[in-house]
Design a protein around this motif. Sequence first.
Motif, PDB file in Angstrom:
ATOM      1  N   PRO A 108      46.532  18.782  47.897  1.00  0.00           N
ATOM      2  CA  PRO A 108      46.028  20.248  48.374  1.00  0.00           C
ATOM      3  C   PRO A 108      45.054  20.785  46.996  1.00  0.00           C
ATOM      4  O   PRO A 108      44.074  21.587  47.043  1.00  0.00           O
ATOM      5  CB  PRO A 108      47.405  20.913  48.604  1.00  0.00           C
ATOM      6  CG  PRO A 108      48.222  19.771  49.058  1.00  0.00           C
ATOM      7  CD  PRO A 108      48.008  18.688  48.032  1.00  0.00           C
ATOM      8  N   LEU A 113      45.594  25.703  50.696  1.00  0.00           N
ATOM      9  CA  LEU A 113      46.973  24.792  50.073  1.00  0.00           C
ATOM     10  C   LEU A 113      47.827  24.394  51.070  1.00  0.00           C
ATOM     11  O   LEU A 113      48.444  23.215  51.315  1.00  0.00           O
ATOM     12  CB  LEU A 113      47.277  25.581  48.787  1.00  0.00           C
ATOM     13  CG  LEU A 113      46.285  25.721  47.737  1.00  0.00           C
ATOM     14  CD1 LEU A 113      46.937  26.353  46.480  1.00  0.00           C
ATOM     15  CD2 LEU A 113      46.115  24.217  47.090  1.00  0.00           C
ATOM     16  N   VAL A 146      46.713  21.742  53.865  1.00  0.00           N
ATOM     17  CA  VAL A 146      46.356  20.510  53.186  1.00  0.00           C
ATOM     18  C   VAL A 146      47.863  19.899  53.120  1.00  0.00           C
ATOM     19  O   VAL A 146      47.882  18.823  53.061  1.00  0.00           O
ATOM     20  CB  VAL A 146      45.473  20.569  52.063  1.00  0.00           C
ATOM     21  CG1 VAL A 146      45.368  19.149  51.551  1.00  0.00           C
ATOM     22  CG2 VAL A 146      44.057  21.007  52.438  1.00  0.00           C
TER      23      VAL A 146
END
Length: 538
Positions: free
Chosen positions: A140, A186, A189
Motif C-alpha cells: 500500500p 492505503l 490496497v
Amino acid sequence: MPKRWTPGRGPRQGPPAARAQRVLASRGGRGAAAVGAGALPALAFPAPGLWWVAYVALVPWMLLARSAPSGRRAALDGWLGGAGFVVAVHHWLLPSLHVFTFALAALVGLLWLPWGWLVRLMLGGRPAVPRALAAVVLLPSGWLMVELARSWEGLGGPWGLLGSSQWEVTAGLRLASLGGVWLVGLLVVAVNTALVVLLTLPYARTAAGSALVACVLLVGASWLWAPRPAHVRTARVAVVQPGVFDGAGSAERRLARGEELTRTLAGQRVDLVVWGESSVGEDLTARPDVAERLAALSRLVGADVLVNVDARRSDRSGIYKSSILVGPEGPAKARYDKMRLVPFGEYVPARAVLGWATSVGRAAGEDRLRGTRQVVMPLRNGLRLGPLVCFESAFPDMSRRLVRDGAQVLVAQSATSTFQGSWAPRQHASLAALRAAETGRPMVHATLTGVSTVYGPGGSRVGEPLGTDRSAAAVYDVPLSRGLTPYARYGNWAVPLAMCALALLLATEGVRSLRKPAPRPSVRSARTARGSPARPVR
C-alpha cells in the motif's frame, strides 16, 4: 471412457488451468492479462459504482506480478496494468484525445513499474511470514507513492485515486476525515494484499487474517471516535443548471437560460446562487450591460450570485476562467482565477512539441492563463465562500487550504458537457463527497449540464442531484459546521509514514545485499584459475 489429456495434444484439448498457463507464458498473453487486470478497479468508480470491487480488484494484477519469472517481467506487468487502469478510468477522454489517450496512459503507466517489481519482491516464491506480513504495509505504501506522483497536474492530476472509489461509503468517508483520500487508498490496497497472502501462502494465513482484522478495527475505530463537525446553522444555496447548448450563439443562449432559471428563485430566501463553469462568456468589465443584468438578478432574488466567466480579459492579455461574485451593485472585488488547468483541455503542455494534439482531438486551441492565489469570498450575509473551478475539486490540498483560510462552504463550478453520456459527470460529482468529508465543510458541485449536487460536512448527499438530463434550478438546505477535521488540521500525515516504511525496506535490502556471501567458485573455474586444464566434457 473419455481420453485423458496429455501434454502433446495441444492447448485446445488441455484442461483450462494448463491452457491458462500456456497463455500467460507467452509475452502477448501475459501482457493482455496485465492490461485487463489493471483495468478491473475501474468498476469501483462511477458510473458502475461497485465500490466493494475495489477491495478485490487488485488481486489478479498482484497475482500476475507475483508469479513473474523475473523482477524485470514483474515491473513490466506493473507498467501494463497501470496503463490499463488509466485507460479504463479515463476512457471517456477518447472522443476528445483519440489515440493520444493511449500515449498518455502508457506514459502515466510507467509510474507502476516499481510497484510491480515490489509485489514480486515481497510476495514472490515462498516468503517468510514476517515478510508476507510486511507486504500488507509496504505494498500500500508503494501504491501511495504512485498516486502521489501521478497527482501532479501535468500528468492529469489526482483523478481516479483508488480511495475516491469509496465516496458513498460512510466508513470510508469517516476514514477520509482522519487522513484524506490517501488513507482510504492505503486501506483498500492493504485489504487486497492480505487477500493475496491468504490465497497463495497457506502457512501465512493466520498473519493475513490478523491483518484483515486490523483493517476492520481501524475502520471501526474511525467510525466511532473520529471527531464529527459541529453543526452551526443552515444556509440555503441554489444551483442553476442551464443544460446543453451547442452551435452558434450557444454562449448567449446559455446565459439567457441561466437568467430565466435564476428568476424562478425569487421569494425563496436563498443565501447564495451558484452558476456553473463558463456560464458567462463575456468579460464583465468590457460588457457593463451583462454585469448589470446579473446585478438585477441579485436584487431580484435577494442574494449574491456566483458566476464563472470564461473570456479574454480587457485588463490583461489572455483568457482566464474566473469565479466572480455579483451582488446588487454589480461584480464585487472578490474574484478567483482558476489556478490548475486541465492538460490538453485548457492548455497543451509543451505546445511547441505536442501542438499536433489539436489536430487529432479537441485539445485547447489557445492556452488559458492561470491565477496566482486562492481566494475566500465573504458574502453580504457573512457567509465565507471557498471557490474551486472544475478540475480543482480533484486536489485535496486546495480545499484544505480554503478551509484553513476560513471558508465555510466549498463551491466547485464545473462543465462536463463535452462528456455527456459518459462516466465523467458522475465521477466528477463524486469527488465533492471526498472533499467535504476531508475538510468537514459542505461542498456544492454546480455544473452547466449535470451532475450538480451538494454534500454535507460529513460527505453525505444533501437533497437530490440534478442529472445530465435536467435544465433546472434547485435549492438546497446546506448544513454549516465549525471546527477542523484531523485531515484539515494535520494534512497528509499518512504520506511520510508510507515513505518511512519504504525507506526502511530499502535500508534492509541494502544491508542484506552487503551481508550476502559471495558465491563459491566451481571446481572448473578453480582449476582454470590455477592454470590446470579443465577436463573435457563428454
